[in-house]
Design a protein around this motif. Structure first.
Motif, PDB file in Angstrom:
ATOM      1  N   ALA A  83      45.702  35.328  30.639  1.00  0.00           N
ATOM      2  CA  ALA A  83      44.286  34.218  31.522  1.00  0.00           C
ATOM      3  C   ALA A  83      44.895  35.004  32.947  1.00  0.00           C
ATOM      4  O   ALA A  83      43.778  34.899  33.525  1.00  0.00           O
ATOM      5  N   LEU A  84      46.210  35.139  33.201  1.00  0.00           N
ATOM      6  CA  LEU A  84      46.449  35.646  34.915  1.00  0.00           C
ATOM      7  C   LEU A  84      45.688  36.420  35.123  1.00  0.00           C
ATOM      8  O   LEU A  84      45.054  37.234  36.276  1.00  0.00           O
ATOM      9  N   VAL A  85      45.621  37.260  33.983  1.00  0.00           N
ATOM     10  CA  VAL A  85      45.451  38.994  34.558  1.00  0.00           C
ATOM     11  C   VAL A  85      43.863  39.338  34.500  1.00  0.00           C
ATOM     12  O   VAL A  85      43.251  39.865  35.293  1.00  0.00           O
ATOM     13  N   ALA A  86      42.795  37.835  33.338  1.00  0.00           N
ATOM     14  CA  ALA A  86      42.201  38.495  32.595  1.00  0.00           C
ATOM     15  C   ALA A  86      40.976  37.738  34.232  1.00  0.00           C
ATOM     16  O   ALA A  86      40.498  38.141  34.813  1.00  0.00           O
ATOM     17  N   GLU A  87      41.858  36.234  35.384  1.00  0.00           N
ATOM     18  CA  GLU A  87      40.979  35.899  35.995  1.00  0.00           C
ATOM     19  C   GLU A  87      41.193  37.005  36.757  1.00  0.00           C
ATOM     20  O   GLU A  87      40.257  36.820  38.387  1.00  0.00           O
ATOM     21  N   ALA A  88      42.804  37.342  37.565  1.00  0.00           N
ATOM     22  CA  ALA A  88      42.700  38.974  38.351  1.00  0.00           C
ATOM     23  C   ALA A  88      41.329  39.885  38.121  1.00  0.00           C
ATOM     24  O   ALA A  88      40.462  39.769  39.439  1.00  0.00           O
ATOM     25  N   GLU A  89      41.031  40.418  37.278  1.00  0.00           N
ATOM     26  CA  GLU A  89      40.389  40.809  37.021  1.00  0.00           C
ATOM     27  C   GLU A  89      38.322  40.810  37.349  1.00  0.00           C
ATOM     28  O   GLU A  89      38.223  41.427  38.129  1.00  0.00           O
ATOM     29  N   ARG A  90      38.748  39.314  37.226  1.00  0.00           N
ATOM     30  CA  ARG A  90      37.076  39.090  37.727  1.00  0.00           C
ATOM     31  C   ARG A  90      36.931  39.150  39.231  1.00  0.00           C
ATOM     32  O   ARG A  90      36.122  39.649  39.557  1.00  0.00           O
ATOM     33  N   PHE A  91      37.508  39.290  39.769  1.00  0.00           N
ATOM     34  CA  PHE A  91      37.466  39.964  41.312  1.00  0.00           C
ATOM     35  C   PHE A  91      37.648  41.286  41.914  1.00  0.00           C
ATOM     36  O   PHE A  91      37.545  41.888  43.052  1.00  0.00           O
ATOM     37  N   LEU A  92      37.691  41.957  40.682  1.00  0.00           N
ATOM     38  CA  LEU A  92      36.443  43.379  40.713  1.00  0.00           C
ATOM     39  C   LEU A  92      35.353  43.701  41.202  1.00  0.00           C
ATOM     40  O   LEU A  92      35.038  44.524  41.902  1.00  0.00           O
ATOM     41  N   SER A  93      34.776  42.551  40.490  1.00  0.00           N
ATOM     42  CA  SER A  93      33.411  42.205  40.514  1.00  0.00           C
ATOM     43  C   SER A  93      33.120  41.659  41.988  1.00  0.00           C
ATOM     44  O   SER A  93      33.220  41.208  41.844  1.00  0.00           O
ATOM     45  N   PRO A  94      31.722  41.584  41.802  1.00  0.00           N
ATOM     46  CA  PRO A  94      31.299  40.575  42.887  1.00  0.00           C
ATOM     47  C   PRO A  94      31.906  38.877  42.892  1.00  0.00           C
ATOM     48  O   PRO A  94      31.222  38.838  42.158  1.00  0.00           O
TER      49      PRO A  94
END
Length: 616
Positions: A83-94
Motif C-alpha cells: 500500500a505504501l508503494v500504491a500511495e506513492a504512485e498516486r502522486f505521479l498523477s495530477p
C-alpha cells in the motif's frame, strides 16, 4: 531553501524521559535511542542484518548493518508495504492539478532489514517549463531517464542533518561548546544584535534569524559574509522558533574555523567514508549525471537565478552561489546511503565496524530542546514529532527532516523503523507541488505495517493462545475526517467497564472518548475512566502518544446506564497509528462479568461503525 510546507500545531507535548541538562557547557545525558528502541514483536534489532555490540558510553550499543529481506523478516506486514508503494504512485498523477513529483525512490525498513526499495516514475522527464501554458516541455521518450533504486538526489535541506552531525561530533570531542556564543568562534558574527546567539540556538532554529536572505546577489564571498554578519535577528535570540537556512550556514562557518577543513572534506572524512556512503557528497562529478534526478527549470521570477534545467548541480540558489558546498543544502545522496545513516543513528552512532558518534551524542539529536515552543519540537539538527510529514510514524522520539526538492528521512526509535522518500518534486518547476501529502501517506503506510500485538488471546499466527480468547482486537482505522463508534448494549446490573486500550493519535485534535447514553443513543455524555489503575481521565477522553502499548481501562458506570460506546474522531489533516480496544467486559458490583466480548453471544451484540477486527 526552506521547505514550503505548513506545519500542523498540536497541544503541548512533553519531552521524553531521560533528557538532557546543559549546565555551563557540560552535558548530562539520559538513556540513548538505540537502547530504547524495541519493536512490539521481538527486540529492537529483530530482522536481518549482522549485529555486534561494543562498550560505548551509555552502555552497549548495537552495530546492526543492513541487508535486503522480506517484510516478514523485518517484522512488518507485507500488504501495507504494498500500500505504501500504491500511495506513492498516486502522486505521479495530477494531485490535484499537477503531479507532486516526476518520480521517486522509496525505501522502508525495520531493524537490519530493508523490506522495501522501489523506484517509480522518471528521474528526468522534462526539458523545460512553459510558464505561458503552465506545462512541462517533455523530452522525447528515448531521452527520458527512468527512476532507479540507485538514483542520486539533491537532498536540499536534508543536508542540514549532516552539518548537525558534524557539529555534534565536535561537541563530543570538546572542540565546540553547545552553550557557547557563536562569537567565541566567529567574532564578526556579533553585528546587528546577534552577539548573544549560541551554538545550540543555531542547531534548534531559535537564534532569531529569518528564514533566508538572497546571499546569491552578492558576487563575492566577502560580500555574502557581510550580509550574514550584518543580518539583524527577527526576534530576540532564544525567544521564538523560526526555521532558517542561515543557522546552518553559520554553523558551517564555525566548523570550518575550528577544524581548518572545508565542509565537503569534513563530510567525507567524518561521515561518508567511515560508513561506506559512496554516493553521498557535495558537487557530484559529471560522471554521475546520468544517475542524478533533475530538479528545476530555474529562471526568474520563480527562481533567483537564471540557470535553465538544473541537473547534476545543486538547486538551492544560495548553496550554488557558495560553490555548491553549504551547511543548509548541497549534499547529493541516494536512498540506500540514507538508510545507512538512519541505521547508524538508530544503532546509537555505530554501523558495522565504524562509529561516528557515541550513543550519548546521538541522544542530543533525539532530545527536544524546544520545550518552550510546543509544536516545534527539535533536537540538535533533527526535527521531532512532526505529523505534517512524519504522519503516523510521529512520536515524541521520531526524528527526521525534509528537503525543498521533495526529499525526506524519518526515523522512529520506538519501532526501530526508518523511511526514505526521495522525490524530484520541483521538476520541472517548484510551483507544481505543495504540502507533504506523499510523505504523510507513505509514513502512514509504514506505521500501519508495524503490527500491534493483541492485549489478550492470540493472533492467527499464534494458535496456542488461551482458549476462548482468539478474537482479534477492535481497530478504529487510520482515516482522516471521520468518526468511528464501537457500541455496547445496555446490560442491567452492570456497574463497571473493563477493557484494554491502545492509542496513538494526533495530539489535541483526534480524541478517543468513552461515552454513555441515558436516552437510547439520542445524546451522549462522557464517562470518566482510569488507565493502569493510577491515571484518571475525568473528561472520558485521551489523545496523543501513549507509548504504543496497551493500557488497562476501568470505568465506573453511571446509574441505570444506557448504551456505552468508544468514539474515535479524526480531523481533516493527519492521523496517528490509531486506536485499538480489546477484552471488553461489563461487570456487576462483585466483579462478575455480565458481558464479555470473548463469549460469542456477547460479542455479536457489539455494534461497530468504522471499527473492525484486526489481528495486526
Amino acid at each position: 531553501m526552506t521547505d514550503d510546507v505548513t506545519k500542523s500545531r498540536g497541544l503541548s507535548r512533553r519531552a521524553f524521559g531521560g533528557g538532557v541538562a546543559v549546565l555551563g557547557g557540560a552535558l548530562m545525558l539520559g538513556a540513548v535511542p538505540g537502547a530504547a528502541a524495541s519493536p512490539e514483536r521481538g527486540g529492537a534489532g529483530s530482522g536481518a542484518g549482522g549485529t555486534a555490540r561494543d562498550g560505548a558510553a551509555g552502555g552497549a550499543a548495537r552495530r546492526t548493518t543492513l541487508r535486503r529481506g522480506s517484510a516478514g523478516r523485518a517484522g512488518l506486514l507485507a500488504p501495507h508495504l504494498d500500500a505504501l508503494v500504491a500511495e506513492a504512485e498516486r502522486f505521479l498523477s495530477p494531485s490535484p492539478t499537477h503531479p507532486w513529483y516526476a518520480g521517486a525512490v522509496l525505501l522502508a525498513g525495520r531493524g537490519g532489514t530493508v523490506a522495501l526499495h522501489r523506484a517509480i516514475g522518471s528521474a528526468v522527464r522534462y526539458a523545460a517549463y512553459d510558464e505561458k501554458t503552465d506545462t512541462g516541455v517533455e523530452l522525447p521518450p528515448d531521452r527520458r531517464i527512468p527512476m532507479a533504486e540507485d538514483t542520486v538526489f539533491d537532498l536540499a535541506s536534508v543536508s542540514k542533518l549532516f552539518t548537525s552531525i558534524l557539529a555534534v561530533q565536535q561537541i563530543e570531542r570538546g572542540t565546540l561548546d553547545l552553550e557557547a556564543r557563536v562569537t567565541a568562534y566567529l567574532p564578526e558574527f556579533g553585528s546587528g544584535g546577534k552577539q548573544d546567539v549560541t551554538v545550540r540556538q543555531l542547531l534548534t532554529h531559535t537564534s532569531g534569524f529569518r528564514s533566508w536572505i538572497p546571499l546569491y546577489r552578492e558576487p563575492t564571498r566577502e560580500g555574502k559574509l557581510r550580509l550574514l554578519w550584518n543580518e539583524r535577528p527577527a526576534s530576540p535570540p532564544g525567544s521564538a522558533y523560526l526555521y532558517s537556512d542561515l543557522n546552518l550556514i553559520s554553523l558551517q562557518l564555525i566548523l570550518e574555523e575550528i577544524t581548518a577543513r572545508g565542509l565537503d572534506t569534513l563530510l567525507h572524512d567524518e561521515i561518508t567514508a567511515p560508513l561506506g556512503m559512496h554516493r553521498t557528497r557535495f558537487n557530484p562529478p559529471l560522471s554521475w549525471r546520468p544517475q542524478i534526478a533533475a530538479t528545476e527549470d530555474a529562471r526568474p521570477p520563480w527562481s533567483g537565478l537564471d540557470r535553465g534545467m538544473v541537473h547534476g548541480e545543486v538547486h538551492d540558489e544560495n548553496a550554488y552561489a557558495l560553490g555548491g558546498v553549504a551547511g543548509h543544502a548541497g549534499i547529493f545522496s541516494r536512498a540506500w546511503d540514507l538508510a545507512i545513516l538512519a541505521r547508524t543513528l538508530l544503532n546509537g552512532g555505530a554501523y558495522g565496524s565504524a562509529r561516528i558518534l557515541s550513543p550519548a551524542s546521538v541522544e542530543l539529536m533525539f532530545t527536544d530542546f524546544n520545550t518552550a515552543f510546543p509544536g516545534d519540537e527539535h533536537g540538535l539538527g533533527f526535527e521531532l514529532y512532526q505529523h505534517w510529514y512524519m504522519g503516523a510514524m510521529a512520536t515524541p522520539r521520531t526524528a527526521g527532516h525534509t528537503g525543498f526538492t521533495g526529499t525526506s528521512l524519518v526515523l522512529d526509535p520506538s519501532t526501530d523503523t526508518f523511511l526514505v522518500v526521495l522525490g524530484n518534486s520541483v521538476h520541472p518547476v517548484r510551483s507544481w507541488r505543495s504540502g507533504s501529502a506523499p510523505r504523510v501517506a507513505t509514513a502512514d503506510a509504514l506505521a500501519r505495517a508495524v503490527p500491534v500485538r493483541p492485549a489478550r488471546g492470540r493472533t492467527p499466527a499464534e494458535p496456542s493462545g488461551p482458549p476462548g480468547q482468539g478474537r482479534p482486537p477492535w481497530f478504529a482505522g487510520m482515516t482522516s475526517a471521520t468518526t468511528a463508534t464501537l457500541t455496547l448494549p445496555r446490560i442491567a446490573g452492570a456497574t463497571r467497564l473493563e477493557c484494554a486500550l491502545w492509542w496513538d493519535t494526533e495530539p489535541g485534535t483526534d480524541p478517543v472518548v468513552l461515552e454513555a447514553s441515558a436516552d437510547g443513543g439520542a445524546t451522549w455524555q462522557p464517562v470518566p475512566f482510569t488507565t493502569d489503575g493510577r491515571l484518571t481521565h475525568p473528561t472520558g477522553s485521551v489523545d496523543g502518544w501513549s507509548g504504543r502499548r496497551w493500557h488497562t481501562v476501568s470505568a465506573p458506570l453511571p446509574e441505570a446506564p444506557g448504551p456505552l460506546r468508544w468514539r474515535y474522531t479524526t480531523d481533516r489533516r493527519y492521523v496517528g497509528r490509531g486506536v485499538y480496544v480489546d477484552g471488553l467486559r461489563l461487570l456487576d458490583p462483585l466483579g462478575r462479568p455480565l458481558f464479555d466480548e470473548t463469549r460469542p453471544a456477547d460479542g455479536a451484540r457489539i455494534e461497530a461503525r468504522g471499527w473492525e477486527r484486526s489481528a495486526d
